[in-house]
Write a protein that holds these residues in place. Structure first.
Motif, PDB file in Angstrom:
ATOM      1  N   GLN A 252     -60.887 -36.024 -59.263  1.00 27.21           N
ATOM      2  CA  GLN A 252     -61.638 -35.737 -58.136  1.00 27.21           C
ATOM      3  C   GLN A 252     -62.821 -34.945 -58.408  1.00 27.21           C
ATOM      4  O   GLN A 252     -62.802 -33.941 -59.341  1.00 27.21           O
ATOM      5  CB  GLN A 252     -60.745 -35.090 -56.890  1.00 27.21           C
ATOM      6  CG  GLN A 252     -59.731 -36.063 -56.514  1.00 27.21           C
ATOM      7  CD  GLN A 252     -58.888 -35.268 -55.491  1.00 27.21           C
ATOM      8  OE1 GLN A 252     -59.010 -34.238 -55.161  1.00 27.21           O
ATOM      9  NE2 GLN A 252     -57.928 -36.057 -54.928  1.00 27.21           N
ATOM     10  N   GLU A 253     -63.856 -35.107 -57.599  1.00 23.98           N
ATOM     11  CA  GLU A 253     -65.238 -34.450 -57.743  1.00 23.98           C
ATOM     12  C   GLU A 253     -64.780 -33.195 -57.176  1.00 23.98           C
ATOM     13  O   GLU A 253     -64.622 -32.908 -56.156  1.00 23.98           O
ATOM     14  CB  GLU A 253     -66.292 -35.008 -56.881  1.00 23.98           C
ATOM     15  CG  GLU A 253     -67.605 -34.452 -57.078  1.00 23.98           C
ATOM     16  CD  GLU A 253     -68.421 -34.550 -58.251  1.00 23.98           C
ATOM     17  OE1 GLU A 253     -69.359 -33.939 -58.678  1.00 23.98           O
ATOM     18  OE2 GLU A 253     -68.072 -35.280 -59.312  1.00 23.98           O
ATOM     19  N   THR A 254     -65.243 -31.995 -57.918  1.00 20.09           N
ATOM     20  CA  THR A 254     -64.887 -30.628 -57.516  1.00 20.09           C
ATOM     21  C   THR A 254     -66.206 -29.776 -57.753  1.00 20.09           C
ATOM     22  O   THR A 254     -66.840 -29.927 -58.714  1.00 20.09           O
ATOM     23  CB  THR A 254     -63.747 -29.877 -58.254  1.00 20.09           C
ATOM     24  OG1 THR A 254     -62.641 -31.021 -58.098  1.00 20.09           O
ATOM     25  CG2 THR A 254     -63.299 -28.566 -57.711  1.00 20.09           C
ATOM     26  N   THR A 255     -66.422 -28.618 -56.887  1.00 20.14           N
ATOM     27  CA  THR A 255     -67.420 -27.843 -57.012  1.00 20.14           C
ATOM     28  C   THR A 255     -67.130 -26.406 -57.181  1.00 20.14           C
ATOM     29  O   THR A 255     -66.135 -26.230 -56.680  1.00 20.14           O
ATOM     30  CB  THR A 255     -68.638 -27.868 -55.867  1.00 20.14           C
ATOM     31  OG1 THR A 255     -67.923 -27.646 -54.700  1.00 20.14           O
ATOM     32  CG2 THR A 255     -69.082 -29.585 -55.795  1.00 20.14           C
ATOM     33  N   TRP A 256     -67.992 -25.677 -57.891  1.00 19.85           N
ATOM     34  CA  TRP A 256     -67.811 -24.229 -58.084  1.00 19.85           C
ATOM     35  C   TRP A 256     -69.020 -23.482 -58.228  1.00 19.85           C
ATOM     36  O   TRP A 256     -69.940 -24.091 -58.368  1.00 19.85           O
ATOM     37  CB  TRP A 256     -66.939 -24.130 -59.326  1.00 19.85           C
ATOM     38  CG  TRP A 256     -65.749 -24.451 -59.691  1.00 19.85           C
ATOM     39  CD1 TRP A 256     -64.649 -24.009 -59.659  1.00 19.85           C
ATOM     40  CD2 TRP A 256     -65.644 -25.938 -60.454  1.00 19.85           C
ATOM     41  NE1 TRP A 256     -63.571 -25.007 -60.085  1.00 19.85           N
ATOM     42  CE2 TRP A 256     -64.090 -26.189 -60.296  1.00 19.85           C
ATOM     43  CE3 TRP A 256     -66.411 -26.666 -60.807  1.00 19.85           C
ATOM     44  CZ2 TRP A 256     -63.784 -27.109 -60.973  1.00 19.85           C
ATOM     45  CZ3 TRP A 256     -65.722 -28.066 -61.320  1.00 19.85           C
ATOM     46  CH2 TRP A 256     -64.498 -28.313 -61.400  1.00 19.85           C
ATOM     47  N   ASP A 257     -69.070 -22.225 -57.544  1.00 19.27           N
ATOM     48  CA  ASP A 257     -70.213 -21.547 -57.327  1.00 19.27           C
ATOM     49  C   ASP A 257     -70.254 -20.611 -58.822  1.00 19.27           C
ATOM     50  O   ASP A 257     -69.343 -19.773 -59.186  1.00 19.27           O
ATOM     51  CB  ASP A 257     -70.195 -20.735 -56.276  1.00 19.27           C
ATOM     52  CG  ASP A 257     -70.067 -21.628 -55.039  1.00 19.27           C
ATOM     53  OD1 ASP A 257     -71.029 -22.641 -55.299  1.00 19.27           O
ATOM     54  OD2 ASP A 257     -69.635 -21.332 -53.864  1.00 19.27           O
TER      55      ASP A 257
END
Length: 418
Positions: A252-257
């Motif tokens: 799954q596409e996941t984002t982090w800052d």
């Protein structure tokens, strides 16, 4: 006589037939209606348009990189001995907290060395006290002698310095013995992830032998290559800018800052790229344990694992007035637009950068201009064009599906012709 008359009639017969034919032709020509002149239909090319929209825009610089730990440390033995204990968490992939015991070296010999050093220190201290007493007696005796001046040796000053040196040496030996005893315990230097372990229970190690590799889980870093001509779109060369990292996690596409903490300050000699370094705090989402707790608990479902490949979007400068235009329609700095009279007009635009399949335009077109985004086979400025909704009679309800299909067919013919 009859024969002669018949011969006379045969002479005039061709003339009579000719006269009758001419008369019939003239009569038929006069009766024939003139054909209607059919005006050729002039069909204007069908085009698809989109309205240009100007608005404030936040630029971003794209890059990619691999997640690495900020600190990677190899644990080595500082003393020799047999491995007598290995912690259950000291395995590949295990999480350990700072100061946690990972392994022990048999310390029986080193405890004996500490006892010996303590005994030597006590002996040296006793000798020092004895020499201090003898020195005090010598000084007292020399006070009674008036006609001679005492020497340093007669006052036992060298003997006192020797005993003081023995005490200091014994103290150093005890400190070294205690240090070696402490080195029998292998501890985690920081909150860490175990990458490798090179020893097992019963292994014998010598000073310098590798015990294992640990990765700091407090901070992760990503080296981001950026073309030198893209640095101008970043604030302060990117330092302090926010970064959005994107990657695959369990499909799954996941984002982090993250955040840019520094630049490397040089241009790579091979790739000709500048490098920014993004930092992500606590990439594995671990909860710091309380005192006495030996475990690091993972409290997030979206850890950013070391070695992951991520795409990065670095926050750049803001532009108060800009629009996005498809890159493929810009030819020689001009874009095709549809006028109010449904004619073709080319406008020269000012662009500042490409952004994927789009181009950022800041001048040359106005807000809400109709931009022609479909292909034209033979574009000539001023030519008449038509829109899909105008392809049907005004008395009929326009069929958008048919219009779109017709437009697609025209685009295909135009591309084939090109």
């Amino acid at each position: 006589m009859f024969i002669n008359k018949f011969k006379d009639k045969r002479v005039y017969l061709p003339f009579i037939i000719l006269i009758v034919s001419i008369a019939a032709f003239v009569v038929m020509k006069n009766l024939k209606q003139p054909a209607e002149e059919k005006v050729a239909d002039q069909i204007a090319p069908l085009v698809k348009v989109e309205s240009i929209r100007f608005e404030p825009m936040q630029l971003a610089v794209s890059s990619q990189g691999v997640v690495t730990p900020k600190f990677k440390t190899q644990l080595v033995a500082q003393i020799s001995g047999e491995i007598s204990f290995i912690a259950p968490e000291f395995v590949r992939g295990g999480f350990v907290k700072q100061g946690q015991i990972l392994a022990r070296i048999n310390d029986s010999d080193y405890q004996a060395y500490v006892i010996e050093a303590q005994a030597a220190l006590l002996s040296a201290q006793a000798g020092l006290e004895q020499e201090q007493a003898l020195g005090a007696v010598a000084k007292d005796e020399w006070r009674r002698i008036k006609d001679r001046k005492p020497t340093a040796l007669s006052l036992r000053e060298p003997q006192l310095a020797q005993e003081q040196a023995r005490v200091r040496a014994a103290e150093a030996a005890l400190a070294r013995a205690k240090s070696n005893l402490e080195r029998t315990i292998i501890r985690a230097p920081f909150h860490a992830l175990i990458e490798t372990r090179q020893v097992s229970l019963g292994s014998y190690v010598n000073p310098g032998n590798a015990i294992g590799d640990v990765l700091s889980v407090s901070e992760a870093e990503v080296r981001l290559p950026v073309a030198d001509n893209q640095i101008k779109f970043l604030i302060n060369e990117g330092v302090g800018s926010k970064v959005t990292l994107r990657g695959e996690l369990q499909g799954q596409e996941t984002t982090w800052d993250a955040k840019i903490i520094r630049t490397e300050g040089v241009i790579d000699s091979q790739s000709r790229m500048a490098y920014l370094v993004a930092q992500l705090v606590n990439p594995y989402g671990l909860q710091v344990p309380r005192a006495g707790d030996e475990k690091l608990d993972q409290k997030t479902e979206h850890p950013l694992r070391f070695g992951s490949y991520v795409r990065a979007s670095v926050e750049g400068i803001s532009i108060p007035h800009a629009a996005l235009v498809p890159r493929h329609i810009i030819v020689d700095g001009k874009v095709p637009t549809l006028t109010a009279e449904n004619t073709l007009l080319f406008k020269t635009v000012t662009s500042i950068r490409e952004q994927g399949t789009m181009v950022v335009v800041v001048d040359g077109v106005a807000d809400q201009d109709q931009l022609i985004v479909s292909a034209l086979q033979y574009p000539v400025e001023g030519m008449l064009l038509r829109l899909p909704v105008e392809s049907k009679s005004t008395t009929e309800k326009p069929d958008e599906n048919n219009s779109t299909e017709e437009l697609d067919n025209e685009e295909a013919l135009a591309k084939k012709s090109d």
